[in-house]
Design a protein around this motif. Structure first.
Motif, PDB file in Angstrom:
ATOM      1  N   LEU A  63       0.818  -1.209   0.000  1.00 44.59           N
ATOM      2  CA  LEU A  63       0.000   0.000   0.000  1.00 44.59           C
ATOM      3  C   LEU A  63       0.852   1.259   0.000  1.00 44.59           C
ATOM      4  N   ILE A  64       1.708   1.408   0.996  1.00 42.32           N
ATOM      5  CA  ILE A  64       2.412   2.682   1.167  1.00 42.32           C
ATOM      6  C   ILE A  64       3.560   2.479   2.140  1.00 42.32           C
ATOM      7  N   LYS A  65       4.449   3.467   2.217  1.00 43.36           N
ATOM      8  CA  LYS A  65       5.554   3.394   3.174  1.00 43.36           C
ATOM      9  C   LYS A  65       5.907   4.796   3.648  1.00 43.36           C
ATOM     10  N   GLY A  66       6.916   4.888   4.489  1.00 41.38           N
ATOM     11  CA  GLY A  66       7.384   6.193   4.970  1.00 41.38           C
ATOM     12  C   GLY A  66       6.428   6.817   5.976  1.00 41.38           C
ATOM     13  N   VAL A  67       6.428   8.141   6.016  1.00 36.84           N
ATOM     14  CA  VAL A  67       5.608   8.866   6.982  1.00 36.84           C
ATOM     15  C   VAL A  67       4.129   8.552   6.795  1.00 36.84           C
ATOM     16  N   ALA A  68       3.683   8.466   5.524  1.00 36.32           N
ATOM     17  CA  ALA A  68       2.277   8.148   5.275  1.00 36.32           C
ATOM     18  C   ALA A  68       1.921   6.767   5.828  1.00 36.32           C
ATOM     19  N   GLY A  69       2.849   5.821   5.733  1.00 39.72           N
ATOM     20  CA  GLY A  69       2.614   4.500   6.306  1.00 39.72           C
ATOM     21  C   GLY A  69       2.526   4.548   7.820  1.00 39.72           C
ATOM     22  N   ALA A  70       3.392   5.357   8.459  1.00 42.97           N
ATOM     23  CA  ALA A  70       3.350   5.504   9.914  1.00 42.97           C
ATOM     24  C   ALA A  70       2.034   6.135  10.360  1.00 42.97           C
ATOM     25  N   ILE A  71       1.552   7.130   9.597  1.00 44.52           N
ATOM     26  CA  ILE A  71       0.273   7.766   9.918  1.00 44.52           C
ATOM     27  C   ILE A  71      -0.859   6.752   9.841  1.00 44.52           C
ATOM     28  N   PHE A  72      -0.865   5.964   8.784  1.00 43.83           N
ATOM     29  CA  PHE A  72      -1.930   4.985   8.594  1.00 43.83           C
ATOM     30  C   PHE A  72      -1.984   4.000   9.762  1.00 43.83           C
ATOM     31  N   CYS A  73      -0.829   3.525  10.201  1.00 40.11           N
ATOM     32  CA  CYS A  73      -0.806   2.567  11.297  1.00 40.11           C
ATOM     33  C   CYS A  73      -1.236   3.198  12.618  1.00 40.11           C
ATOM     34  N   LYS A  74      -0.912   4.461  12.832  1.00 44.64           N
ATOM     35  CA  LYS A  74      -1.397   5.150  14.037  1.00 44.64           C
ATOM     36  C   LYS A  74      -2.919   5.201  14.040  1.00 44.64           C
ATOM     37  N   LEU A  75      -3.497   5.553  12.894  1.00 42.74           N
ATOM     38  CA  LEU A  75      -4.956   5.631  12.807  1.00 42.74           C
ATOM     39  C   LEU A  75      -5.590   4.271  13.086  1.00 42.74           C
ATOM     40  N   LEU A  76      -5.010   3.228  12.516  1.00 46.28           N
ATOM     41  CA  LEU A  76      -5.574   1.890  12.718  1.00 46.28           C
ATOM     42  C   LEU A  76      -5.457   1.449  14.175  1.00 46.28           C
ATOM     43  N   ARG A  77      -4.326   1.742  14.819  1.00 45.43           N
ATOM     44  CA  ARG A  77      -4.155   1.341  16.219  1.00 45.43           C
ATOM     45  C   ARG A  77      -5.179   2.031  17.111  1.00 45.43           C
ATOM     46  N   ASP A  78      -5.342   3.328  16.913  1.00 50.79           N
ATOM     47  CA  ASP A  78      -6.318   4.066  17.717  1.00 50.79           C
ATOM     48  C   ASP A  78      -7.730   3.539  17.468  1.00 50.79           C
ATOM     49  N   CYS A 101     -12.760   5.498   7.753  1.00 52.48           N
ATOM     50  CA  CYS A 101     -13.928   4.643   7.533  1.00 52.48           C
ATOM     51  C   CYS A 101     -13.463   3.217   7.234  1.00 52.48           C
ATOM     52  N   VAL A 102     -13.866   2.289   8.072  1.00 54.75           N
ATOM     53  CA  VAL A 102     -13.457   0.891   7.934  1.00 54.75           C
ATOM     54  C   VAL A 102     -14.703   0.044   7.748  1.00 54.75           C
ATOM     55  N   LEU A 103     -14.739  -0.779   6.693  1.00 55.60           N
ATOM     56  CA  LEU A 103     -15.922  -1.550   6.352  1.00 55.60           C
ATOM     57  C   LEU A 103     -15.759  -3.054   6.610  1.00 55.60           C
ATOM     58  N   ARG A 104     -14.546  -3.487   6.929  1.00 49.68           N
ATOM     59  CA  ARG A 104     -14.309  -4.900   7.208  1.00 49.68           C
ATOM     60  C   ARG A 104     -13.470  -5.033   8.482  1.00 49.68           C
ATOM     61  N   PRO A 105     -13.553  -6.174   9.165  1.00 50.62           N
ATOM     62  CA  PRO A 105     -12.699  -6.376  10.344  1.00 50.62           C
ATOM     63  C   PRO A 105     -11.227  -6.251   9.951  1.00 50.62           C
ATOM     64  N   LEU A 106     -10.415  -5.848  10.940  1.00 54.09           N
ATOM     65  CA  LEU A 106      -8.989  -5.646  10.690  1.00 54.09           C
ATOM     66  C   LEU A 106      -8.146  -6.486  11.645  1.00 54.09           C
ATOM     67  N   VAL A 107      -7.017  -6.931  11.141  1.00 54.26           N
ATOM     68  CA  VAL A 107      -5.978  -7.540  11.977  1.00 54.26           C
ATOM     69  C   VAL A 107      -4.678  -6.810  11.652  1.00 54.26           C
ATOM     70  N   LEU A 108      -4.119  -6.105  12.646  1.00 53.15           N
ATOM     71  CA  LEU A 108      -2.899  -5.329  12.441  1.00 53.15           C
ATOM     72  C   LEU A 108      -1.720  -6.084  13.024  1.00 53.15           C
ATOM     73  N   GLU A 109      -0.731  -6.344  12.193  1.00 50.36           N
ATOM     74  CA  GLU A 109       0.470  -7.063  12.620  1.00 50.36           C
ATOM     75  C   GLU A 109       1.692  -6.185  12.452  1.00 50.36           C
ATOM     76  N   ASP A 110       2.528  -6.141  13.489  1.00 42.71           N
ATOM     77  CA  ASP A 110       3.799  -5.426  13.400  1.00 42.71           C
ATOM     78  C   ASP A 110       4.897  -6.429  13.139  1.00 42.71           C
ATOM     79  N   ALA A 111       5.590  -6.262  12.013  1.00 40.54           N
ATOM     80  CA  ALA A 111       6.647  -7.190  11.654  1.00 40.54           C
ATOM     81  C   ALA A 111       7.993  -6.557  11.973  1.00 40.54           C
TER      82      ALA A 111
END
Length: 451
Positions: free
Chosen positions: A366-381, A441-451
């Motif tokens: 999907l994405i990397k860098g700062v935009a990727g870090a932002i996306f993961c923060k949003l998902l965690r919250d 806006c999230v329409l499906r369940p999510l599983v977030l994994e930190d590798a």
């Protein structure tokens, strides 16, 4: 200065580089020498600049005998003109030199020969007179009316924009609708990574949003690195431009690491461009990005097109700066007023690699860098509390995102994330809810994994 009724400005199309100029010099005893010159550039109404690349016979002659004659051809009419020149000086810095060096570097990088063509200096010549060489010629092409009005119309439209997304769309539509530029894109600078990333484009089969170009690579990278417009009117190398100018893989990462495979977002450029122009976006002395246009036609962009694009790029850069400096929301985001949609379907597997903040959804990059870090923060919250509303301000205050202190381009990174989600993950999207506010806006369940 006598010009026999001709002005240098009137024959400026001869100095576009479409056809190499022919230069004649003489040594101290009058022995002539004739050579092709790769660059003959308009400086002002009384001067031209010729490229100095090699310590050759032409160079030796001009240092002993400062007079020269240069034969140039108007590619539109096939009319020849002879310029009688007097060598004044050589510049190895300054705007004329940097512009010529950038264009030469852009051509060399395009051809995969970066570092081979080294401009040693820009030789500045006084034009003592201009002669029209007799012979058959073609009628000149019709004038292009309304360019200034097109600039005014576009400027007025851009001035009414209140968001980055709207501003970029307005800029590209101005190029298309009023200047008939069918292929263009805007890239923003990631100063930390020393590269540019595409945030908007038009005229291509795919948007290319997120594709990257390193500083100094190709016409775009050279324009950014040198902070000067680079225009190539006659690209004859048929190799794919995208192959010549970019490699989105991290140069310092292990080329064989699974993390890197599949992270090459296709660059949206034309496979065989024949004209290109790249203009840096600079505001208050800071480089923000590049405005780029190209065409499958030879000599599509002349010096007037470059002037127009420089004016548009200046306003675009200033507007981006103003949008970044606009007051932000200071209050905490309010709870979502709308009931979140019910989740359905199989869970989406989101993997985050901390090494470069790259994100994969179900094994698709999907994405990397700062935009990727932002996306993961949003998902965690969101996963921790069900939260969906956020503000730009809180992102800027989050040290974990490592945003630059100056010119963080947060709006551009959010726009990049929004468009990458639109194109690659229909079950997750971001929508703007006000100035400095947005909703996940999230329409499906999510599983977030930190590798």
């Amino acid at each position: 200065m006598s010009t026999v009724g001709l002005s240098l400005h009137a024959i400026r199309p001869c100095l576009e580089g479409a056809i190499p100029a022919i230069m004649a010099t003489c040594d101290a005893d009058g022995t002539p020498n004739v050579a092709y010159i790769s660059q003959a550039v308009y400086v002002d109404e009384g001067h031209v600049a010729l490229s100095f690349q090699f310590f050759n016979k032409t160079r030796q002659n001009i240092l002993r005998n400062p007079r020269a004659a240069v034969l140039v051809l108007d590619p539109r009419t096939a009319s020849f003109y002879r310029l009688h020149l007097y060598y004044e000086r050589t510049e190895d810095h300054g705007p004329v030199f940097e512009s010529m060096r950038a264009q030469l570097a852009g051509i060399a990088s395009h051809a995969g020969m970066a570092g081979v063509f080294d401009l040693k200096g820009a030789d500045i010549y006084l034009v003592e007179r201009i002669e029209a060489v007799s012979g058959d010629s073609l009628p000149p092409p019709p004038q292009r009316p309304g360019l200034l009005h097109a600039l005014r119309t576009g400027s007025e439209r851009m001035a009414r924009c209140v968001g980055l997304d709207e501003l970029l769309a307005c800029t590209l539509s101005t190029l298309q609708e009023h200047l008939d530029i069918g292929h263009a894109m805007v890239l923003m600078l990631d100063a930390t990574a020393e590269q540019l990333y595409t945030v908007a484009s038009h005229g291509y089969a795919t948007s290319g949003v997120g594709s990257e170009i390193r500083l100094g690579q190709g016409v775009i990278g050279v324009a950014a690195q040198e902070r000067t417009p680079v225009r190539i009117s006659h690209v004859t190398n048929a190799a794919r431009y995208s192959h010549a100018i970019r490699d989105s893989l991290d140069a310092h990462a292990d080329a064989g690491a699974p993390l890197q495979r599949g992270m090459d977002i296709p660059y949206p450029g034309l496979a065989e461009p024949h004209s290109q122009v790249a203009v840096p976006l600079v505001s208050a002395g800071r480089l923000l990005g590049v405005l780029f246009a190209e065409s499958p036609e030879d000599m599509r962009f002349g010096f007037e097109d470059e002037d127009l694009l420089v004016a548009i790029a200046g306003q675009l850069a200033a507007a981006i700066d103003l949008l970044q400096a606009a007051p932000e929301v200071t209050a905490e985001p309010q709870p979502a007023t709308a009931r979140p949609p019910a989740l359905s379907g199989a869970a989406l597997r989101v993997r985050h690699f901390a090494a470069n903040d790259s994100v994969f959804i179900n094994d698709d990059y999907l994405i990397k860098g700062v935009a990727g870090a932002i996306f993961c923060k949003l998902l965690r919250d969101h996963l921790a509390s069900g939260r969906v509303d956020f503000t730009n301000r809180e992102l800027r205050l989050d040290p974990a995102l490592r945003l630059p202190d100056v010119a963080d381009n947060l709006e551009a990174r959010l726009l990049l994330l929004q468009r990458r989600l639109q194109e690659n993950s229909p079950h997750i999207h971001i929508e703007k809810t006000g100035r400095g506010r947005f909703r996940l806006c999230v329409l499906r369940p999510l599983v977030l994994e930190d590798a």
